[in-house]
Write an enzyme that holds these catalytic residues in place. Sequence first.
Site, PDB file in Angstrom:
ATOM      1  N   CYS A 138      16.532 -17.952   1.672  1.00  0.00           N
ATOM      2  CA  CYS A 138      16.976 -18.067   3.063  1.00  0.00           C
ATOM      3  C   CYS A 138      16.368 -19.349   3.631  1.00  0.00           C
ATOM      4  O   CYS A 138      16.035 -20.263   2.881  1.00  0.00           O
ATOM      5  CB  CYS A 138      16.609 -16.830   3.887  1.00  0.00           C
ATOM      6  SG  CYS A 138      14.844 -16.630   4.159  1.00  0.00           S
ATOM      7  N   ARG A 139      16.211 -19.437   4.948  1.00  0.00           N
ATOM      8  CA  ARG A 139      15.678 -20.659   5.546  1.00  0.00           C
ATOM      9  C   ARG A 139      14.182 -20.801   5.266  1.00  0.00           C
ATOM     10  O   ARG A 139      13.716 -21.855   4.874  1.00  0.00           O
ATOM     11  CB  ARG A 139      15.943 -20.672   7.056  1.00  0.00           C
ATOM     12  CG  ARG A 139      15.652 -22.010   7.704  1.00  0.00           C
ATOM     13  CD  ARG A 139      15.934 -21.981   9.184  1.00  0.00           C
ATOM     14  NE  ARG A 139      14.881 -21.315   9.921  1.00  0.00           N
ATOM     15  CZ  ARG A 139      13.772 -21.914  10.361  1.00  0.00           C
ATOM     16  NH1 ARG A 139      13.574 -23.187  10.156  1.00  0.00           N
ATOM     17  NH2 ARG A 139      12.864 -21.222  11.013  1.00  0.00           N
TER      18      ARG A 139
END
Length: 98
Positions: free
Chosen positions: A63-64
């Site tokens: 993810c980020r």
Amino acid sequence: MKQYAAIEVQKLVEADKAQHIIDVREVDEVETGKIPGAIHIPLGLLEFRMHELDKSKEYILVCRSGGRSGRAGQLLESHGFNVINMDGGMLAWQGKIE
């Protein structure tokens, strides 16, 4: 759940050994670039798309920053999947993107 640093995942990708990467970010985040070959399944859709995954394979979740992929990993592990969370997420990624 196992954790890999972004550099470890990058080495696997460069050696063509990271076959199963799932990016759980939102559509607009992925448009800025994702790890080459990664499958995009937003976290909110993951439980509805689990049937597309193979329990005999190991998946690296991205993810980020590593938080959402950690939650995705808990969900998948609870359903019998073998998963690794990429610590630091795309913020830590130094490799190529597509």
